[in-house]
Design a protein around this motif. Structure first.
Motif, PDB file in Angstrom:
ATOM      1  N   LYS A 134     -37.331  15.200  -7.321  1.00 44.19           N
ATOM      2  CA  LYS A 134     -38.624  14.569  -6.824  1.00 44.19           C
ATOM      3  C   LYS A 134     -38.659  14.303  -5.137  1.00 44.19           C
ATOM      4  CE  LYS A 134     -40.920  12.475 -10.956  1.00 44.19           C
ATOM      5  NZ  LYS A 134     -40.849  11.050 -11.397  1.00 44.19           N
ATOM      6  N   GLN A 135     -37.660  14.081  -4.802  1.00 43.21           N
ATOM      7  CA  GLN A 135     -37.330  13.348  -3.671  1.00 43.21           C
ATOM      8  C   GLN A 135     -36.934  14.370  -2.558  1.00 43.21           C
ATOM      9  OE1 GLN A 135     -34.327  10.274  -3.705  1.00 43.21           O
ATOM     10  NE2 GLN A 135     -35.386   9.105  -5.537  1.00 43.21           N
ATOM     11  N   SER A 136     -36.517  15.584  -2.871  1.00 42.53           N
ATOM     12  CA  SER A 136     -36.329  16.533  -2.108  1.00 42.53           C
ATOM     13  C   SER A 136     -36.977  17.544  -2.153  1.00 42.53           C
ATOM     14  CB  SER A 136     -34.703  17.087  -2.580  1.00 42.53           C
ATOM     15  OG  SER A 136     -34.633  17.677  -3.830  1.00 42.53           O
ATOM     16  N   ASN A 137     -37.840  17.777  -3.137  1.00 36.56           N
ATOM     17  CA  ASN A 137     -39.101  19.153  -3.068  1.00 36.56           C
ATOM     18  C   ASN A 137     -40.150  18.926  -3.395  1.00 36.56           C
ATOM     19  OD1 ASN A 137     -39.958  21.648  -3.904  1.00 36.56           O
ATOM     20  ND2 ASN A 137     -38.214  22.213  -5.319  1.00 36.56           N
ATOM     21  N   GLN A 138     -41.099  19.179  -2.540  1.00 39.43           N
ATOM     22  CA  GLN A 138     -42.591  18.809  -2.465  1.00 39.43           C
ATOM     23  C   GLN A 138     -43.154  19.547  -3.510  1.00 39.43           C
ATOM     24  OE1 GLN A 138     -44.052  19.957   1.483  1.00 39.43           O
ATOM     25  NE2 GLN A 138     -43.911  17.979   2.215  1.00 39.43           N
ATOM     26  N   ASP A 139     -42.439  20.564  -3.767  1.00 34.77           N
ATOM     27  CA  ASP A 139     -43.354  21.300  -5.162  1.00 34.77           C
ATOM     28  C   ASP A 139     -42.518  20.926  -6.418  1.00 34.77           C
ATOM     29  OD1 ASP A 139     -45.203  22.532  -3.643  1.00 34.77           O
ATOM     30  OD2 ASP A 139     -43.901  24.022  -2.969  1.00 34.77           O
ATOM     31  N   TRP A 140     -42.118  19.649  -6.276  1.00 36.56           N
ATOM     32  CA  TRP A 140     -41.135  19.294  -7.567  1.00 36.56           C
ATOM     33  C   TRP A 140     -41.615  19.605  -9.085  1.00 36.56           C
ATOM     34  CZ3 TRP A 140     -42.279  15.691 -11.195  1.00 36.56           C
ATOM     35  CH2 TRP A 140     -43.463  14.667 -11.026  1.00 36.56           C
ATOM     36  N   GLN A 141     -42.948  19.541  -9.322  1.00 35.14           N
ATOM     37  CA  GLN A 141     -43.514  19.649 -10.591  1.00 35.14           C
ATOM     38  C   GLN A 141     -43.545  21.107 -10.992  1.00 35.14           C
ATOM     39  OE1 GLN A 141     -47.342  17.602  -9.564  1.00 35.14           O
ATOM     40  NE2 GLN A 141     -46.967  16.346 -11.408  1.00 35.14           N
ATOM     41  N   LYS A 142     -43.915  22.006  -9.906  1.00 34.16           N
ATOM     42  CA  LYS A 142     -43.741  23.437 -10.031  1.00 34.16           C
ATOM     43  C   LYS A 142     -42.411  23.856 -10.279  1.00 34.16           C
ATOM     44  CE  LYS A 142     -44.881  27.862  -7.843  1.00 34.16           C
ATOM     45  NZ  LYS A 142     -45.437  28.430  -6.535  1.00 34.16           N
ATOM     46  N   GLU A 143     -41.459  23.507  -9.838  1.00 35.64           N
ATOM     47  CA  GLU A 143     -39.901  23.798  -9.869  1.00 35.64           C
ATOM     48  C   GLU A 143     -39.480  23.337 -11.414  1.00 35.64           C
ATOM     49  OE1 GLU A 143     -36.199  25.215  -8.423  1.00 35.64           O
ATOM     50  OE2 GLU A 143     -38.541  25.485  -7.779  1.00 35.64           O
ATOM     51  N   THR A 144     -39.931  21.979 -11.669  1.00 33.88           N
ATOM     52  CA  THR A 144     -39.507  21.669 -13.054  1.00 33.88           C
ATOM     53  C   THR A 144     -40.127  22.429 -14.157  1.00 33.88           C
ATOM     54  OG1 THR A 144     -40.917  19.795 -12.774  1.00 33.88           O
ATOM     55  CG2 THR A 144     -38.513  19.507 -12.334  1.00 33.88           C
ATOM     56  N   GLN A 145     -41.209  22.721 -13.809  1.00 37.31           N
ATOM     57  CA  GLN A 145     -41.729  23.595 -14.957  1.00 37.31           C
ATOM     58  C   GLN A 145     -41.549  24.847 -15.124  1.00 37.31           C
ATOM     59  OE1 GLN A 145     -44.712  22.448 -17.231  1.00 37.31           O
ATOM     60  NE2 GLN A 145     -43.619  24.242 -18.029  1.00 37.31           N
ATOM     61  N   ARG A 146     -40.982  25.512 -13.849  1.00 32.06           N
ATOM     62  CA  ARG A 146     -40.399  26.854 -13.885  1.00 32.06           C
ATOM     63  C   ARG A 146     -39.126  26.614 -14.603  1.00 32.06           C
ATOM     64  NH1 ARG A 146     -40.567  28.080  -8.613  1.00 32.06           N
ATOM     65  NH2 ARG A 146     -42.328  29.433  -8.817  1.00 32.06           N
TER      66      ARG A 146
END
Length: 229
Positions: A134-146
């Protein structure tokens, strides 16, 4: 969903095992270093107070040493799942250990690429650090869903265990994306077993109404007014 306790505290381990909430315990070098007593003593005590698997992390950074530490830990207990860092040396060690049927958790995961590689290796668990992502990736939701989609689409035996959990909302988010497990500290997990005011109020109403008839159904031998469980 599996729920794991991220702690080496014996009281926490005993409490959550007694109420049946947890599927296991995760530790790391920081947790064990901050516990009372030596890491080995702490792990032995954890094994004694619960019957669940315990994740223990290697400290070596080179492949041969990682493998040696993993074998050593499994010799101590077959309930240990070995946590190994998701990098080149770690992946090489994971491949060998999976071939030896030693259970492995791929840890320090921040990218979908690390999840893909871990999944291809068929490790038992993959642990993305949710709040760090969350803190390091602006697209954290997209990344974790992937990440969750990769585990699902590859149909591997790996389970996505979301780590670095800071709140119940993090756990619910992990459920929403399809993660199979989470590991969280005791202060987060205790919220699941705390009695809300509405429950207390409802139970008081039941108790007040039942007081006049309880002996008729249960008799004195089942009646107790002691506090606590």
């Amino acid at each position: 969903m599996e729920i794991w306790l991220d702690s080496s505290d014996l009281n926490d381990a005993t409490y959550f095992d007694a109420i049946g909430l947890i599927n296991g315990i995760t530790t790391n070098p920081k947790i064990l270093a901050n516990s009372q007593g030596s890491p080995l003593t702490t792990l032995q005590k954890l094994l004694a107070v619960n019957q669940q698997p315990i994740c223990v992390q290697v400290t070596a950074i080179h492949t041969d040493a990682i493998i040696a530490q993993a074998r050593h830990l499994r010799a101590i207990s077959h309930r240990f799942i070995i946590k190994i860092q998701a990098n080149e040396c770690g992946f090489k060690a994971m491949k060998e250990l999976v071939n030896e049927n030693i259970p492995v958790l791929s840890t320090a995961v921040f990218t979908a690429g690390q999840v893909l590689t871990s999944c291809k290796l068929n490790v038992d668990y993959i642990a993305p650090y949710l709040n760090h992502i969350k803190q390091s990736n602006q697209d954290w939701q997209k990344e974790t869903q992937r990440m969750a989609d990769i585990v699902d689409s590859f149909n591997c035996k790996s389970k996505l265990m979301m780590a670095s959990i800071k709140s119940i909302d993090d756990i619910y988010y992990s459920m929403d994306i399809g993660a199979q497990a989470v590991t969280a500290p005791s202060d987060v997990l205790r919220a699941f077993s705390e009695e809300p005011a509405q429950t207390s109020d409802a139970l008081k109403i039941f108790s007040d109404n039942w007081a006049t008839v309880e002996d008729d159904l249960f008799g004195h031998q089942f009646t107790t007014h002691a506090s606590g469980c």
